[in-house]
Design an enzyme around this catalytic site. Sequence first.
Site, short mmCIF file in Angstrom:
data_model
loop_
_atom_site.label_atom_id
_atom_site.label_comp_id
_atom_site.label_asym_id
_atom_site.label_seq_id
_atom_site.Cartn_x
_atom_site.Cartn_y
_atom_site.Cartn_z
N GLU A 137 -11.47 10.63 -5.17
CA GLU A 137 -11.53 10.71 -3.70
C GLU A 137 -10.69 11.88 -3.19
O GLU A 137 -11.12 12.63 -2.31
CB GLU A 137 -11.04 9.41 -3.08
CG GLU A 137 -11.03 9.41 -1.56
CD GLU A 137 -10.52 8.12 -0.96
OE1 GLU A 137 -9.83 8.20 0.08
OE2 GLU A 137 -10.78 7.05 -1.53
N LYS A 186 0.85 -1.19 0.00
CA LYS A 186 0.00 0.00 0.00
C LYS A 186 0.88 1.23 0.00
O LYS A 186 1.96 1.24 0.59
CB LYS A 186 -0.92 0.02 1.24
CG LYS A 186 -1.78 1.28 1.35
CD LYS A 186 -2.60 1.31 2.63
CE LYS A 186 -3.41 2.60 2.73
NZ LYS A 186 -4.21 2.66 3.95
N LYS A 235 -12.04 15.24 -1.19
CA LYS A 235 -11.52 15.66 0.11
C LYS A 235 -11.03 17.10 0.05
O LYS A 235 -11.26 17.88 0.99
CB LYS A 235 -10.39 14.73 0.55
CG LYS A 235 -10.85 13.32 0.92
CD LYS A 235 -9.66 12.43 1.24
CE LYS A 235 -10.11 11.03 1.62
NZ LYS A 235 -8.95 10.11 1.85
N GLU A 277 -9.22 11.09 12.52
CA GLU A 277 -8.37 10.01 13.03
C GLU A 277 -7.57 10.44 14.25
O GLU A 277 -6.74 11.35 14.18
CB GLU A 277 -7.42 9.54 11.93
CG GLU A 277 -6.55 8.36 12.33
CD GLU A 277 -5.71 7.84 11.19
OE1 GLU A 277 -4.94 6.89 11.40
OE2 GLU A 277 -5.82 8.38 10.06
N GLU A 291 -7.29 -2.98 2.65
CA GLU A 291 -6.58 -1.77 3.04
C GLU A 291 -6.73 -1.52 4.54
O GLU A 291 -5.76 -1.16 5.23
CB GLU A 291 -7.13 -0.59 2.25
CG GLU A 291 -6.45 0.74 2.54
CD GLU A 291 -7.04 1.89 1.75
OE1 GLU A 291 -6.64 3.04 2.03
OE2 GLU A 291 -7.90 1.66 0.88
#
Length: 475
Positions: free
Chosen positions: A458, A229, A462, A279, A323
């Site tokens: 995406e 990733k 954002k 987060e 992921e």
Amino acid sequence: MTVTPFRVPLMQDPKALYECLATFQASSSNDEAIASISLALPPLDPLAALEQLGHATQAHFYWEHPTEKTAIAAMQPIARQSIDGGDRFAKTQRFISEVLQRTATAGELHLPMAGPHFFCSFTFFDKAHHEAQRFPAATVFLPQWQVACVRGQGVLVANLPLTPTANLAQLTDSVLQIWQRLQCRSAIYRDRFSLPLLHVPEPCLSHQTRFLEAAEATLTQIRKGELEKLVLSETLEVKTATPLPLAPTLHKLRSRYGDCQIFSLRDDRGQGFIGASPERLLQIQEGRLTADALAGSAPRGRTLREDAALGDRLLKSAKDIHEHRLVLAFIQQRLQSLGIAPHSTSPAHLLQLPNIQHLRTLVTADLPDRIGLLNVLAALHPTPAVAGTPQHSAEPYLRRYEPFDRHLYAAPLGWVDYRGNGSFTVGIRSALLQGNCLRLYAGAGIVAGSDPHREWAEVRLKLQTLLQALVEYKM
């Protein structure tokens, strides 16, 4: 100095504060001693305090989690260290320990957020690669004034330098004046300003081409087995007619993103960093550790039915589940390497924000006494949620594919208190501020099965969402 839970009845007898300071000054053998005084306040809004005390345009640190009804504002550093290069987490801890050795505490220490707190920011990499270093690799400071409110309970923490020649009467008066101002001022921030209006074009084609090429190259490395990733980020740079008004901007962010952690920090050179992050990298409270595993994304629907379908699809997406598991496994393995036994509180669930939703798992553990918060932070940063995996392979690719420096983007920002409690946010959904110039950041994770065009969509979503939260604009 010895930590002394001396209760100061300031409201009944301000002379007690003077006597307390005099006692600390007389007993100190250090010319740079500090007295940390915690005083109860009625329910108030630390954002209003940041504005009312006149520190919004000066060096400060602000953090808030609206749904948890917790906010803290730190102003006017009195002990500070900037750290460059490696070993920055250990050096930060040594600075905190050294300052605490010459600090005495008193007052209402039983209140939440009482006592001295140290406010920290770390850059993503410990060195810049493409631009001049905007921020030190690590910055930590103890503020003179700290105003917090947790579920309706306010607290003022005054950290006062007690040099042998300190004017104790003046220090006493300054604390009393600040405390009284916070007593009688409006408890709630009142939004009286509109945000700047500007016209912003679509993200330029060269940025899209750059991102798509980097995503394709990343997929090639994944097929070769060199990566699992990589989180590629992009920027959007805009200018406003006037600098962003800090308090109205933070108020808009917290009103729109109640489930996020709202943050703002500013240095002495006028550089700022602001955002609303979903987060929390790490929280430690009374020996209990909590960490977020956050990865896998989908847009929100325009109707309840569409929204439910998109959320259900995300929960069943093999690509997004893979992921997410990479991030979860990394956090668990890093904690285990420190001798910490983690466990997940629940299966992956949806964290739903106004324009996007994520897969989220909370990881909890009991923290052994021998391990401090900054030890854990050093082990966790950067997680695959913001960098990639394997970590040692991902970081060189980020430097290669991103022709800009992340600075504080996707890096840990937070605080540590005198008892070892603390909370650190991942600085995503964020923007650098310098005068009327803004640099917005956003990223997307590339794994096997990723579609570069969907990942670019995406990132674009954002960036637009963050821009809408910061300014009023027309495309």
